[in-house]
Design an enzyme around this catalytic site. Structure first.
Site, PDB file in Angstrom:
ATOM      1  N   GLY A  34     111.101 118.135  94.615  1.00 50.28           N
ATOM      2  CA  GLY A  34     109.817 118.175  95.326  1.00 50.28           C
ATOM      3  C   GLY A  34     109.579 116.916  96.151  1.00 50.28           C
ATOM      4  N   GLU A  67     121.904 115.058  94.162  1.00 49.30           N
ATOM      5  CA  GLU A  67     121.321 113.733  93.945  1.00 49.30           C
ATOM      6  C   GLU A  67     122.291 112.657  94.424  1.00 49.30           C
ATOM      7  OE1 GLU A  67     119.639 113.312  89.985  1.00 49.30           O
ATOM      8  OE2 GLU A  67     118.924 115.372  90.125  1.00 49.30           O
ATOM      9  N   CYS A  94     121.503 120.484  86.416  1.00 52.57           N
ATOM     10  CA  CYS A  94     121.537 121.877  86.869  1.00 52.57           C
ATOM     11  C   CYS A  94     122.790 122.688  86.574  1.00 52.57           C
ATOM     12  CB  CYS A  94     121.230 121.929  88.354  1.00 52.57           C
ATOM     13  SG  CYS A  94     119.527 121.445  88.669  1.00 52.57           S
ATOM     14  N   PHE A  95     123.973 122.113  86.713  1.00 48.82           N
ATOM     15  CA  PHE A  95     125.165 122.970  86.608  1.00 48.82           C
ATOM     16  C   PHE A  95     125.185 123.761  85.293  1.00 48.82           C
ATOM     17  CE2 PHE A  95     128.262 120.658  89.729  1.00 48.82           C
ATOM     18  CZ  PHE A  95     127.565 121.219  90.792  1.00 48.82           C
ATOM     19  N   ALA A 116     126.084 129.638  93.855  1.00 49.90           N
ATOM     20  CA  ALA A 116     126.619 128.428  94.498  1.00 49.90           C
ATOM     21  C   ALA A 116     126.883 127.349  93.448  1.00 49.90           C
ATOM     22  CB  ALA A 116     125.640 127.917  95.558  1.00 49.90           C
ATOM     23  N   PHE A 174     124.699 110.360  85.593  1.00 50.72           N
ATOM     24  CA  PHE A 174     125.641 111.495  85.637  1.00 50.72           C
ATOM     25  C   PHE A 174     126.550 111.453  86.850  1.00 50.72           C
ATOM     26  CE2 PHE A 174     124.416 114.811  88.729  1.00 50.72           C
ATOM     27  CZ  PHE A 174     123.176 114.381  89.153  1.00 50.72           C
ATOM     28  N   LEU A 184     130.556 125.778  92.371  1.00 57.03           N
ATOM     29  CA  LEU A 184     130.823 124.334  92.446  1.00 57.03           C
ATOM     30  C   LEU A 184     131.315 123.819  91.089  1.00 57.03           C
ATOM     31  CD1 LEU A 184     127.748 123.215  94.579  1.00 57.03           C
ATOM     32  CD2 LEU A 184     130.153 123.011  95.250  1.00 57.03           C
ATOM     33  N   ALA A 202     106.501 116.945  91.593  1.00 57.74           N
ATOM     34  CA  ALA A 202     106.914 115.765  92.364  1.00 57.74           C
ATOM     35  C   ALA A 202     108.169 115.158  91.757  1.00 57.74           C
ATOM     36  CB  ALA A 202     105.779 114.742  92.393  1.00 57.74           C
TER      37      ALA A 202
HETATM   38  P1  NAD Z   1     111.867 117.370  87.737  1.00 58.85           P
HETATM   39  O1  NAD Z   1     111.736 117.520  86.282  1.00 58.85           O
HETATM   40  O2  NAD Z   1     112.366 116.084  88.308  1.00 58.85           O
HETATM   41  O3  NAD Z   1     110.450 117.653  88.442  1.00 58.85           O
HETATM   42  C1  NAD Z   1     109.621 118.716  88.079  1.00 58.85           C
HETATM   43  C2  NAD Z   1     108.183 118.216  88.120  1.00 58.85           C
HETATM   44  O4  NAD Z   1     107.308 119.332  87.971  1.00 58.85           O
HETATM   45  C3  NAD Z   1     107.820 117.238  87.000  1.00 58.85           C
HETATM   46  O5  NAD Z   1     107.378 116.010  87.557  1.00 58.85           O
HETATM   47  C4  NAD Z   1     106.701 117.949  86.223  1.00 58.85           C
HETATM   48  O6  NAD Z   1     105.701 117.065  85.745  1.00 58.85           O
HETATM   49  C5  NAD Z   1     106.149 118.867  87.280  1.00 58.85           C
HETATM   50  N1  NAD Z   1     105.423 120.026  86.744  1.00 58.85           N
HETATM   51  C6  NAD Z   1     105.798 120.888  85.778  1.00 58.85           C
HETATM   52  N2  NAD Z   1     104.874 121.843  85.600  1.00 58.85           N
HETATM   53  C7  NAD Z   1     103.870 121.574  86.476  1.00 58.85           C
HETATM   54  C8  NAD Z   1     102.632 122.214  86.785  1.00 58.85           C
HETATM   55  N3  NAD Z   1     102.264 123.335  86.154  1.00 58.85           N
HETATM   56  N4  NAD Z   1     101.844 121.656  87.728  1.00 58.85           N
HETATM   57  C9  NAD Z   1     102.219 120.521  88.373  1.00 58.85           C
HETATM   58  N5  NAD Z   1     103.388 119.892  88.138  1.00 58.85           N
HETATM   59  C10 NAD Z   1     104.209 120.412  87.200  1.00 58.85           C
HETATM   60  O7  NAD Z   1     112.801 118.571  88.226  1.00 58.85           O
HETATM   61  P2  NAD Z   1     113.735 118.622  89.518  1.00 58.85           P
HETATM   62  O8  NAD Z   1     115.036 117.958  89.239  1.00 58.85           O
HETATM   63  O9  NAD Z   1     112.942 118.217  90.710  1.00 58.85           O
HETATM   64  O10 NAD Z   1     114.040 120.181  89.588  1.00 58.85           O
HETATM   65  C11 NAD Z   1     113.045 121.111  89.943  1.00 58.85           C
HETATM   66  C12 NAD Z   1     113.694 122.448  90.191  1.00 58.85           C
HETATM   67  O11 NAD Z   1     114.615 122.332  91.287  1.00 58.85           O
HETATM   68  C13 NAD Z   1     114.525 122.978  89.025  1.00 58.85           C
HETATM   69  O12 NAD Z   1     114.385 124.372  88.975  1.00 58.85           O
HETATM   70  C14 NAD Z   1     115.948 122.627  89.396  1.00 58.85           C
HETATM   71  O13 NAD Z   1     116.877 123.539  88.840  1.00 58.85           O
HETATM   72  C15 NAD Z   1     115.925 122.769  90.896  1.00 58.85           C
HETATM   73  N6  NAD Z   1     116.908 121.937  91.623  1.00 58.85           N
HETATM   74  C16 NAD Z   1     117.125 120.635  91.243  1.00 58.85           C
HETATM   75  C17 NAD Z   1     118.008 119.847  91.975  1.00 58.85           C
HETATM   76  C18 NAD Z   1     118.268 118.408  91.599  1.00 58.85           C
HETATM   77  O14 NAD Z   1     119.137 117.795  92.217  1.00 58.85           O
HETATM   78  N7  NAD Z   1     117.577 117.825  90.647  1.00 58.85           N
HETATM   79  C19 NAD Z   1     118.644 120.372  93.101  1.00 58.85           C
HETATM   80  C20 NAD Z   1     118.387 121.689  93.463  1.00 58.85           C
HETATM   81  C21 NAD Z   1     117.507 122.462  92.713  1.00 58.85           C
HETATM   82  C1  UGA Z   2     124.554 119.889  92.338  1.00 60.95           C
HETATM   83  C2  UGA Z   2     124.995 120.609  93.614  1.00 60.95           C
HETATM   84  O1  UGA Z   2     126.024 119.843  94.251  1.00 60.95           O
HETATM   85  C3  UGA Z   2     123.825 120.783  94.567  1.00 60.95           C
HETATM   86  O2  UGA Z   2     124.241 121.554  95.699  1.00 60.95           O
HETATM   87  C4  UGA Z   2     122.691 121.513  93.839  1.00 60.95           C
HETATM   88  O3  UGA Z   2     121.572 121.627  94.689  1.00 60.95           O
HETATM   89  C5  UGA Z   2     122.303 120.733  92.602  1.00 60.95           C
HETATM   90  O4  UGA Z   2     123.469 120.588  91.757  1.00 60.95           O
HETATM   91  C6  UGA Z   2     121.267 121.413  91.772  1.00 60.95           C
HETATM   92  O5  UGA Z   2     121.066 122.600  91.866  1.00 60.95           O
HETATM   93  O6  UGA Z   2     120.711 120.672  90.971  1.00 60.95           O
HETATM   94  P1  UGA Z   2     124.082 117.360  91.670  1.00 60.95           P
HETATM   95  O7  UGA Z   2     124.121 117.895  90.289  1.00 60.95           O
HETATM   96  O8  UGA Z   2     122.939 116.515  92.075  1.00 60.95           O
HETATM   97  O9  UGA Z   2     124.141 118.571  92.719  1.00 60.95           O
HETATM   98  O10 UGA Z   2     125.404 116.497  91.951  1.00 60.95           O
HETATM   99  P2  UGA Z   2     126.924 116.895  92.232  1.00 60.95           P
HETATM  100  O11 UGA Z   2     127.432 116.018  93.287  1.00 60.95           O
HETATM  101  O12 UGA Z   2     127.119 118.335  92.422  1.00 60.95           O
HETATM  102  O13 UGA Z   2     127.645 116.451  90.885  1.00 60.95           O
HETATM  103  C7  UGA Z   2     127.436 117.157  89.680  1.00 60.95           C
HETATM  104  C8  UGA Z   2     128.387 116.627  88.615  1.00 60.95           C
HETATM  105  O14 UGA Z   2     129.729 116.981  88.903  1.00 60.95           O
HETATM  106  C9  UGA Z   2     128.376 115.097  88.508  1.00 60.95           C
HETATM  107  O15 UGA Z   2     128.449 114.721  87.157  1.00 60.95           O
HETATM  108  C10 UGA Z   2     129.619 114.690  89.257  1.00 60.95           C
HETATM  109  O16 UGA Z   2     130.130 113.460  88.857  1.00 60.95           O
HETATM  110  C11 UGA Z   2     130.557 115.829  88.889  1.00 60.95           C
HETATM  111  N1  UGA Z   2     131.652 116.018  89.853  1.00 60.95           N
HETATM  112  C12 UGA Z   2     131.389 116.339  91.143  1.00 60.95           C
HETATM  113  C13 UGA Z   2     132.970 115.917  89.417  1.00 60.95           C
HETATM  114  O17 UGA Z   2     133.234 115.649  88.236  1.00 60.95           O
HETATM  115  N2  UGA Z   2     133.977 116.121  90.326  1.00 60.95           N
HETATM  116  C14 UGA Z   2     133.744 116.439  91.621  1.00 60.95           C
HETATM  117  O18 UGA Z   2     134.708 116.618  92.391  1.00 60.95           O
HETATM  118  C15 UGA Z   2     132.406 116.545  92.041  1.00 60.95           C
END
Ligand code: NAD
Ligand code: UGA
Length: 470
Positions: A13, A161, A272-273, A219, A334, A223, A9
């Protein structure tokens, strides 16, 4: 009624499932997590993550067809489609430490699915994972299957985000990878039917499993590479008198390059990046492709360079020492519109300044003092390994760091202001008021290019902006 359960969550999620529940009233969606605190947050008025528009979506469907629960086993057992959206941080020890993805959480989720399942299931990889993870998950499920049949799909998430809800409402694409067998194709169709409730057909891409897994890593790498490219050019701009905003604008006008994601900054952050590129680097090394690994590693090197370049600029401009000087830090998240501080460049910049004995006063509209002290006490890669998350204690560091209620309080009696997050409110501050309350010469170091350099110079500030003439 189709039942969906999402394990995890978090930032992905929670919002993703909330939007599925909103757009598909005939589907019951339960988001489960082992963290009681997180689930309690999702069930409360104050959601555990700050994301514009999220409150509204959750309010509309929570208790109707959207539920948050810690009863992981029951809901996974009941579901037809199980999304796995757990964290996949960088390994901190053992084989591949500092690069490879740590799949501990993923593996334990997969084993739990195998333990509790009594009916056939589609298991969807929502987390970002290394290529071929589906194969490993399949092995765990099949070998512990007790007759239950599974189809594994890869459905990586591309939301960013701060814009998660709008990204989920109108995604550039939804990607679904599956096995190229009749059962695999049927599973892909079942998931496609969910998204088809609101996403146009031409935006739903279906591929094989490995293409979907790799597309997500690629991707993010592309980026991040754009940001490192423009940041590398920003250093050259400062050396030559060119202006990075003008250069990025001119370059981005080429339709083949495009204008977005070319803002020079103090460096990219976020959970993530860096993690995903390191993961890509590790995979390339494992497949015997050191040149490819090296190519992508440079994207991170330039990002580290940009952060340390910023700190060096601050210290060298202020007569080579910031010892005992108050520095106001505006923004710690961030990026704007999120309270997330994972891998924020502000951590590296603050640590750099603190290392030079500065006294730092931080203001961020969405980040708490506890979060900041945890972040500054952590080692690299520790942020997603909760056992390390001890708040900063009564150390020298704690004495050097304070939180301010607003930008004016942070700047009072400061020698310098560093802007590290591009919050909209920083564009319209009363900088004259801040200048009057600061020591002179008063410095501004804009790590996000949000201020009007000419206006601030007129007020009397010494201004440094990324990639701008000094
Ligand atoms: P997060 O840490 O915010 O959430 C993950 C959750 O999973 C936590 O709340 C944790 O308690 C729970 N968890 C872990 N193990 C568990 C288990 N066995 N059973 C139940 N719950 C469990 O992470 P996030 O930012 O949501 O990222 C999740 C995935 O999505 C990562 O692989 C990340 O790379 C990917 N992702 C993140 C973003 C983003 O913007 N944050 C965007 C695209 C993809
Ligand atoms: C990034 C990707 O944009 C999403 O598509 C992807 O799903 C996600 O990672 C992921 O896999 O977690 P996010 O990290 O949430 O999303 O935010 P971004 O808008 O991509 O910004 C990432 C970082 O780059 C930030 O620190 C932002 O300030 C910086 N940034 C972004 C720059 O410095 N310059 C830019 O032109 C754009």
């Amino acid at each position: 009624m189709v039942k969906i359960c999402c394990i995890g969550a978090g930032y992905v999620g929670g919002p993703t499932m909330a939007v599925i529940a909103l757009k598909c009233p005939a589907i019951e969606v339960v988001v489960v997590d082992i963290s009681e605190q997180r689930i309690a947050g999702w069930n409360s008025k104050r959601l555990p993550i700050y994301e514009p528009g999220l409150d509204d979506v959750v309010r509309q469907c929570r208790g109707r067809n959207l539920f948050f629960s810690t009863e992981v086993h029951r809901h996974v057992g009941d579901a037809d489609i199980v999304f796995v959206s757990v964290n996949t941080p960088t390994k901190t020890c053992g084989l591949g430490a500092g690069k490879a993805a740590d799949l501990t959480y993923w593996e334990s989720a997969a084993r739990m699915i195998a333990d509790v399942s009594r009916s056939d299931k589609i298991v969807v990889e929502k987390s970002t994972v290394p290529v071929k993870t589906a194969e490993a998950i399949e092995k765990i499920l099949v070998h512990n299957g007790r007759g239950v049949r599974y189809q594994i799909l890869s459905n990586p998430e591309f939301l960013a985000e701060g814009t998660a809800i709008q990204d989920l409402f109108a995604p550039d694409r939804v990607l679904i990878g599956g096995r190229e067998t009749p059962e695999g194709r049927a599973a892909v169709k079942a998931l496609k039917d969910v998204y088809a409730q609101w996403v146009p057909d031409e935006r739903i891409i279906t591929t094989n499993l490995w293409s979907a897994e790799l597309s997500k890593l690629a991707a993010n790498a592309f980026l991040a590479q754009r940001i490192s490219s423009v940041n590398a050019i920003s250093a050259l701009c400062e050396a030559t008198g060119a202006d990075v905003t003008q250069v990025a604008h001119s370059v981005g006008k080429d339709a083949r390059i495009g204008p977005r994601f070319l803002s020079a900054s103090v460096g990219f952050g976020g959970s993530c990046f860096q993690k995903d590129i390191l993961n890509l680097v590790y995979i390339c090394e494992c497949y015997g492709l050191p040149e490819v690994a090296g190519y992508w590693r440079e994207v991170i090197r330039i990002n580290d360079y940009q952060k340390s370049r910023f700190v060096n600029r601050v210290v060298s401009s202020m007569f080579n020492t910031v010892a005992g000087k108050k520095v106001a830090v505006l923004g710690f998240a961030f990026k704007k519109d999120t309270g997330d501080t994972r891998e924020t460049p502000a951590i590296d910049v603050c640590k750099g300044l603190l290392g030079d004995k500065a006294v730092v006063s931080i203001y961020d509209p969405q980040v708490t003092g506890e979060q900041v002290s945890r972040d500054l006490a952590m080692n690299k890669f520790d942020w997603d390994h909760p056992r390390h998350l001890q708040p900063l204690s009564d150390t020298d560091l704690a004495k050097q760091v304070g939180m301010a209620a607003d930008a004016y309080e942070a700047a009072r009696d400061a020698h310098a202001v560093c802007i590290l997050t591009e919050w909209d409110e920083f564009r319209s501050l009363d900088y004259k008021r801040m200048f009057d309350a600061m020591h002179k010469p008063a410095f501004i170091f804009d790590g996000r290019n949000v201020v009007d350099v000419a206006k601030l110079r007129e007020i009397g500030f010494v201004v440094y902006s990324i990639g701008k003439p000094l």
